[in-house]
Design an enzyme around this catalytic site. Structure first.
Site, PDB file in Angstrom:
ATOM      1  N   SER A 178       0.827  -1.193   0.000  1.00  0.00           N
ATOM      2  CA  SER A 178       0.000   0.000   0.000  1.00  0.00           C
ATOM      3  C   SER A 178       0.873   1.259   0.000  1.00  0.00           C
ATOM      4  CB  SER A 178      -0.955  -0.047   1.203  1.00  0.00           C
ATOM      5  OG  SER A 178      -2.043   0.786   0.999  1.00  0.00           O
ATOM      6  N   ASP A 410      -9.012  -5.120  -5.819  1.00  0.00           N
ATOM      7  CA  ASP A 410      -8.558  -4.020  -4.962  1.00  0.00           C
ATOM      8  C   ASP A 410      -8.760  -2.681  -5.664  1.00  0.00           C
ATOM      9  OD1 ASP A 410      -7.371  -2.392  -3.108  1.00  0.00           O
ATOM     10  OD2 ASP A 410      -5.317  -3.060  -3.513  1.00  0.00           O
ATOM     11  N   HIS A 436      -6.287  -6.199  -1.300  1.00  0.00           N
ATOM     12  CA  HIS A 436      -5.126  -5.393  -0.961  1.00  0.00           C
ATOM     13  C   HIS A 436      -4.016  -6.263  -0.367  1.00  0.00           C
ATOM     14  CE1 HIS A 436      -4.020  -1.208  -0.964  1.00  0.00           C
ATOM     15  NE2 HIS A 436      -3.695  -1.181   0.310  1.00  0.00           N
TER      16      HIS A 436
END
Length: 489
Positions: A178, A410, A436
């Protein structure tokens, strides 16, 4: 401004540890290790400390702060084994997680270290998070932190191994998911001499002002029936707020949210959690069934939010309360204020409702985000996303030896690098519950899956195939790095 050198006691059992993601922006649940014992979840929780430079860009500012880190050396092949750096992201870093990186470390006989991001968790330079004290909170300063720590740790390792000053470095490889995945890619871009390569999992390398693609992906992942049920639920929520405001909010245990748009942001994030973290059926099955049966959609949705988002995934109402977000005292929930500052100054990622076919309220628009930024940090704050993309390159960054991975469901993959090149391979992991960080976390991404096992992925072969490609790239780049190190001696 006074610098706080003592650590701040924050007792939080953070979900993804090194890769925690927060709501509103990257939406990381704060408790995804449900029913998993602490000892099995972590490779280590032993805290270590490093004196970090506060301002890397000022030659005259010599202030330091204590930055927390962890090390796990059980697999390390002395003296020339690789070092894996796990970058902690926008939340407290409580240890080194027992996810798929543990499997990789064992395979490559690597030592593992993990550095907490400045300002987050126990690595706060100041005892007040007033806006003027946040000016050293940026991705650029965080990259310098990583470089400084990497040099410090290599020198410490050389001393332990009785390697003379000026001896060769171990090969280093960086990991992140991320925002920390973006940092992993950006570190390789800016400090290529300090790492042999990077894994950038679900890496949000493109700063985005108005991120309408986010909701479009949610609608796509939901499928037509679930999307229509979500859209109808949103309309009923908006209507309910007009005629029985407190009663509607009480269904979600959210009566403290005086601003209706803040409440609608919470309900939008709750839907996102199902798809982003590999649990689409927890939301869609009951909601579609309720729509078919003529049951109350708002009641059905509120049950999902309370039972799953709040009870299991750790969604907290107060983190949507701007009164709480304005609190400048360092607390266990400070990460939410800190992440909003990064979003409001350099990254954006404003999840605005698309003009058509939105699955969130149209009250969640650009004006809402800008007003929130001003409310939290003052009128002079504005997200300089163009400058960020100019500095790093966005999804066209010019670097080498970076692996990009994204889950097909995602919504954050639209802020990542999805086109593959020889020097920067990019893989989309395709399965119904691949969200994710699926390559590192497995399926679902919440609750925690030990060693990131792929057994529960709807198509585990896709996950395993991408992981095999990851292994091949890491193996090749570490070999090339070792060869380069040997030739320089």
């Amino acid at each position: 401004m006074s610098l706080e050198f003592g650590f701040i006691l924050i007792n939080i059992f953070t979900a993804i540890v090194s890769f925690s993601t927060l709501s509103h922006a990257l939406l990381h649940p704060s408790s995804v290790s449900h029913n998993v014992s602490r000892s099995r979840y972590y490779m280590t929780t032993n805290e270590l400390w490093f004196n970090q430079t506060l301002d890397h860009e000022s030659p005259n500012d010599h202030r330091k702060f204590r930055q927390r880190y962890y090390e796990f050396m059980d697999y390390f092949r002395s003296p020339d084994g690789p070092m894996f750096m796990i970058i902690c992201g926008e939340g407290p870093c409580s240890g080194i997680a027992n996810d798929y990186i543990n499997v990789l470390a064992k395979k490559f006989q690597a030592g593992v270290v993990s550095l907490e991001h400045r300002y987050y968790g126990k690595s706060s330079p100041f005892n007040s998070l007033a806006t003027e004290n946040l000016k050293y909170l940026s991705s650029k300063q965080a990259l310098y932190d990583l470089a400084s720590f990497r040099q410090y740790y290599q020198e410490s390792l050389n001393k332990k191994l009785n390697i003379s000053s000026g001896g060769s470095d171990n090969p280093w490889f960086f990991f992140g998911i991320s925002y920390s995945g973006a940092l992993s890619a950006w570190f390789r871009l800016k400090f290529p001499h300090l790492t042999c390569g990077s894994l950038a999992s679900s890496a949000v390398v493109r700063a985005i002002y108005e991120f309408s693609e986010f909701d479009q992906q949610i609608g796509e992942s939901a499928g037509q029936e679930c999307k229509l049920a979500l859209q109808e639920t949103n309309k009923l929520l908006e209507l309910g707020l007009k005629v029985k405001n407190k009663a509607v909010k009480s269904l979600f245990n959210a009566t403290e949210l005086d601003v209706d748009a803040d409440f609608l942001y919470l309900t939008a994030d709750a839907a996102v959690m199902a798809f982003q973290y590999g649990n689409p059926d927890k939301l869609c099955v009951p909601l579609v069934e309720a729509k078919k049966n003529g049951s109350d959609l708002v009641v059905t949705y509120s049950t999902y939010v309370r039972e799953y988002c709040m009870r299991i995934w750790g969604l907290r109402v107060r983190t949507y309360n701007r009164k709480h977000l304005r609190n400048t005292v360092v607390t266990a929930d400070s990460a939410y204020r800190l992440w909003w500052f990064q979003a409001c100054t350099e990254l954006g990622y404003f999840q605005v409702a698309p003009k058509y076919d939105s699955v969130r309220s149209h009250q969640i628009n650009t004006t809402f985000h800008l007003d929130l930024c001003k409310s939290l940090f003052g009128k002079d704050v504005y997200p300089k996303v163009d400058a960020t993309n100019l500095y790093y390159g966005g999804d066209r960054l010019a670097a080498t030896k970076i692996i990009f991975t994204n889950g097909s469901e995602d919504p954050w993959r639209h802020a990542s690098k999805q086109n593959s090149t020889h020097e920067m391979p990019s893989y989309i992991i395709k399965c119904r519950n691949c969200g994710h960080g699926s390559d590192i976390r497995g399926c679902p991404q919440s609750p925690m899956v030990i060693e990131g096992k792929s057994n529960n992925c709807s198509l585990p072969d896709y996950v395993n195939k991408v992981r095999q490609q990851m292994v091949e790239h890491i193996d090749l780049w570490l070999s090339e790095c070792r060869q380069s190190i040997r030739s320089s001696i």
